[in-house]
Scaffold this motif. Sequence first.
Motif, PDB file in Angstrom:
ATOM      1  N   LEU A   1       0.825  -1.215   0.000  1.00 49.81           N
ATOM      2  CA  LEU A   1       0.000   0.000   0.000  1.00 49.81           C
ATOM      3  C   LEU A   1       0.855   1.260   0.000  1.00 49.81           C
ATOM      4  O   LEU A   1       0.524   2.245  -0.669  1.00 49.81           O
ATOM      5  N   TRP A   2       1.954   1.240   0.739  1.00 47.87           N
ATOM      6  CA  TRP A   2       2.869   2.378   0.762  1.00 47.87           C
ATOM      7  C   TRP A   2       3.432   2.633  -0.637  1.00 47.87           C
ATOM      8  O   TRP A   2       3.491   3.775  -1.099  1.00 47.87           O
ATOM      9  N   GLY A   3       3.849   1.568  -1.323  1.00 49.09           N
ATOM     10  CA  GLY A   3       4.390   1.716  -2.668  1.00 49.09           C
ATOM     11  C   GLY A   3       3.359   2.254  -3.644  1.00 49.09           C
ATOM     12  O   GLY A   3       3.668   3.100  -4.490  1.00 49.09           O
ATOM     13  N   MET A   4       2.122   1.778  -3.526  1.00 48.63           N
ATOM     14  CA  MET A   4       1.074   2.253  -4.426  1.00 48.63           C
ATOM     15  C   MET A   4       0.720   3.717  -4.132  1.00 48.63           C
ATOM     16  O   MET A   4       0.460   4.488  -5.053  1.00 48.63           O
ATOM     17  N   LEU A   5       0.697   4.096  -2.865  1.00 49.57           N
ATOM     18  CA  LEU A   5       0.429   5.494  -2.502  1.00 49.57           C
ATOM     19  C   LEU A   5       1.512   6.414  -3.061  1.00 49.57           C
ATOM     20  O   LEU A   5       1.221   7.462  -3.648  1.00 49.57           O
ATOM     21  N   LEU A   6       2.767   6.023  -2.895  1.00 54.28           N
ATOM     22  CA  LEU A   6       3.857   6.842  -3.433  1.00 54.28           C
ATOM     23  C   LEU A   6       3.787   6.929  -4.953  1.00 54.28           C
ATOM     24  O   LEU A   6       4.043   7.987  -5.539  1.00 54.28           O
ATOM     25  N   ALA A   7       3.435   5.816  -5.596  1.00 53.64           N
ATOM     26  CA  ALA A   7       3.311   5.828  -7.057  1.00 53.64           C
ATOM     27  C   ALA A   7       2.203   6.784  -7.492  1.00 53.64           C
ATOM     28  O   ALA A   7       2.360   7.507  -8.478  1.00 53.64           O
ATOM     29  N   ALA A   8       1.102   6.820  -6.748  1.00 57.53           N
ATOM     30  CA  ALA A   8       0.009   7.736  -7.080  1.00 57.53           C
ATOM     31  C   ALA A   8       0.455   9.190  -6.909  1.00 57.53           C
ATOM     32  O   ALA A   8       0.181  10.041  -7.770  1.00 57.53           O
ATOM     33  N   LEU A   9       1.135   9.486  -5.826  1.00 57.26           N
ATOM     34  CA  LEU A   9       1.629  10.846  -5.606  1.00 57.26           C
ATOM     35  C   LEU A   9       2.648  11.242  -6.670  1.00 57.26           C
ATOM     36  O   LEU A   9       2.656  12.380  -7.146  1.00 57.26           O
ATOM     37  N   LEU A  10       3.498  10.299  -7.056  1.00 57.43           N
ATOM     38  CA  LEU A  10       4.491  10.582  -8.085  1.00 57.43           C
ATOM     39  C   LEU A  10       3.835  10.814  -9.442  1.00 57.43           C
ATOM     40  O   LEU A  10       4.271  11.671 -10.212  1.00 57.43           O
ATOM     41  N   LEU A  11       2.774  10.080  -9.727  1.00 59.68           N
ATOM     42  CA  LEU A  11       2.041  10.284 -10.979  1.00 59.68           C
ATOM     43  C   LEU A  11       1.415  11.682 -11.015  1.00 59.68           C
ATOM     44  O   LEU A  11       1.510  12.390 -12.019  1.00 59.68           O
TER      45      LEU A  11
ATOM     46  N   ASN B   1      10.674  10.888  -5.550  1.00 59.90           N
ATOM     47  CA  ASN B   1      11.444   9.900  -6.298  1.00 59.90           C
ATOM     48  C   ASN B   1      12.427   9.150  -5.409  1.00 59.90           C
ATOM     49  O   ASN B   1      12.628   7.952  -5.582  1.00 59.90           O
ATOM     50  N   ALA B   2      13.034   9.834  -4.440  1.00 57.84           N
ATOM     51  CA  ALA B   2      13.938   9.148  -3.515  1.00 57.84           C
ATOM     52  C   ALA B   2      13.169   8.139  -2.657  1.00 57.84           C
ATOM     53  O   ALA B   2      13.629   7.011  -2.440  1.00 57.84           O
ATOM     54  N   LEU B   3      11.988   8.524  -2.177  1.00 55.59           N
ATOM     55  CA  LEU B   3      11.172   7.591  -1.396  1.00 55.59           C
ATOM     56  C   LEU B   3      10.724   6.392  -2.242  1.00 55.59           C
ATOM     57  O   LEU B   3      10.708   5.253  -1.759  1.00 55.59           O
ATOM     58  N   CYS B   4      10.381   6.645  -3.488  1.00 55.01           N
ATOM     59  CA  CYS B   4       9.996   5.542  -4.386  1.00 55.01           C
ATOM     60  C   CYS B   4      11.176   4.615  -4.643  1.00 55.01           C
ATOM     61  O   CYS B   4      11.000   3.390  -4.715  1.00 55.01           O
ATOM     62  N   ALA B   5      12.371   5.167  -4.801  1.00 54.70           N
ATOM     63  CA  ALA B   5      13.557   4.331  -5.014  1.00 54.70           C
ATOM     64  C   ALA B   5      13.817   3.461  -3.788  1.00 54.70           C
ATOM     65  O   ALA B   5      14.107   2.259  -3.918  1.00 54.70           O
ATOM     66  N   LEU B   6      13.707   4.036  -2.597  1.00 57.39           N
ATOM     67  CA  LEU B   6      13.897   3.246  -1.369  1.00 57.39           C
ATOM     68  C   LEU B   6      12.828   2.174  -1.231  1.00 57.39           C
ATOM     69  O   LEU B   6      13.118   1.046  -0.818  1.00 57.39           O
TER      70      LEU B   6
ATOM     71  N   HIS C   1      12.117  -4.539  -9.999  1.00 60.40           N
ATOM     72  CA  HIS C   1      12.085  -3.536  -8.923  1.00 60.40           C
ATOM     73  C   HIS C   1      13.372  -2.710  -8.922  1.00 60.40           C
ATOM     74  O   HIS C   1      13.340  -1.504  -8.663  1.00 60.40           O
ATOM     75  N   LEU C   2      14.499  -3.350  -9.210  1.00 65.39           N
ATOM     76  CA  LEU C   2      15.759  -2.610  -9.289  1.00 65.39           C
ATOM     77  C   LEU C   2      15.750  -1.651 -10.475  1.00 65.39           C
ATOM     78  O   LEU C   2      16.281  -0.541 -10.383  1.00 65.39           O
ATOM     79  N   ALA C   3      15.126  -2.056 -11.582  1.00 62.07           N
ATOM     80  CA  ALA C   3      15.001  -1.155 -12.731  1.00 62.07           C
ATOM     81  C   ALA C   3      14.117   0.042 -12.392  1.00 62.07           C
ATOM     82  O   ALA C   3      14.421   1.180 -12.773  1.00 62.07           O
ATOM     83  N   ALA C   4      13.027  -0.198 -11.653  1.00 59.22           N
ATOM     84  CA  ALA C   4      12.161   0.911 -11.234  1.00 59.22           C
ATOM     85  C   ALA C   4      12.918   1.854 -10.298  1.00 59.22           C
ATOM     86  O   ALA C   4      12.774   3.076 -10.394  1.00 59.22           O
ATOM     87  N   ALA C   5      13.742   1.289  -9.413  1.00 63.77           N
ATOM     88  CA  ALA C   5      14.557   2.132  -8.528  1.00 63.77           C
ATOM     89  C   ALA C   5      15.549   2.959  -9.337  1.00 63.77           C
ATOM     90  O   ALA C   5      15.785   4.132  -9.022  1.00 63.77           O
ATOM     91  N   ALA C   6      16.109   2.377 -10.393  1.00 65.73           N
ATOM     92  CA  ALA C   6      17.050   3.123 -11.242  1.00 65.73           C
ATOM     93  C   ALA C   6      16.345   4.287 -11.948  1.00 65.73           C
ATOM     94  O   ALA C   6      16.916   5.374 -12.081  1.00 65.73           O
ATOM     95  N   ILE C   7      15.114   4.068 -12.385  1.00 67.04           N
ATOM     96  CA  ILE C   7      14.342   5.162 -13.008  1.00 67.04           C
ATOM     97  C   ILE C   7      14.138   6.288 -12.002  1.00 67.04           C
ATOM     98  O   ILE C   7      14.301   7.467 -12.326  1.00 67.04           O
ATOM     99  N   ASN C   8      13.800   5.922 -10.762  1.00 65.24           N
ATOM    100  CA  ASN C   8      13.604   6.945  -9.732  1.00 65.24           C
ATOM    101  C   ASN C   8      14.899   7.679  -9.411  1.00 65.24           C
ATOM    102  O   ASN C   8      14.878   8.889  -9.176  1.00 65.24           O
ATOM    103  N   LEU C   9      16.006   6.969  -9.395  1.00 64.12           N
ATOM    104  CA  LEU C   9      17.288   7.632  -9.127  1.00 64.12           C
ATOM    105  C   LEU C   9      17.669   8.569 -10.263  1.00 64.12           C
ATOM    106  O   LEU C   9      18.275   9.628 -10.032  1.00 64.12           O
TER     107      LEU C   9
END
Length: 142
Positions: free
Chosen positions: A45-55, A98-103, A118-126
């Motif tokens: 849920l935390w990941g989905m919430l952050l993804a929504a805020l990032l969108l 983006n830093a929170l999403c990467a973490l 997941h590592l690729a998604a973290a690289a996009i956020n970084l």
Amino acid sequence: MPLGDAPNYSTPRTLGLALVSILGSLAHFALGALDYGNVSRYLGLWGMLLAALLLVFGILSLIRYAEAHDAMTDPHPRTPMYGTPHQSLTFVIGLSLNALCALTALAWATAGQLVPWHLAAAAINLWAVWLAWRGKPGRGED
């Protein structure tokens, strides 16, 4: 910002930050849907919430970029676009989200089954963190 410089929102780095943030959020949504059952409910849920805020951040930044380009060609501007307080706050929010999403993606990679994704998604956020850091007001374009 000296008078005569383009508004910070109109730079290519702002466009890049908006597009990379949208890409990162969509990656987190897709991975969240595919790997949700393999992690704790709260991490999911935390990941989905952050993804929504990032969108939302990415879309609003993209709109602001388009508005800045439109305002630069307006022969009778109605509002000043220089030195607005939210101009620097936008980059701080982009960097933070983006830093929170990467973490979160790294935490999800340790608990989930789609580790390389997941590592690729973290690289996009970084990448977006780097764009936000380089694009904050007062740093200038390369």
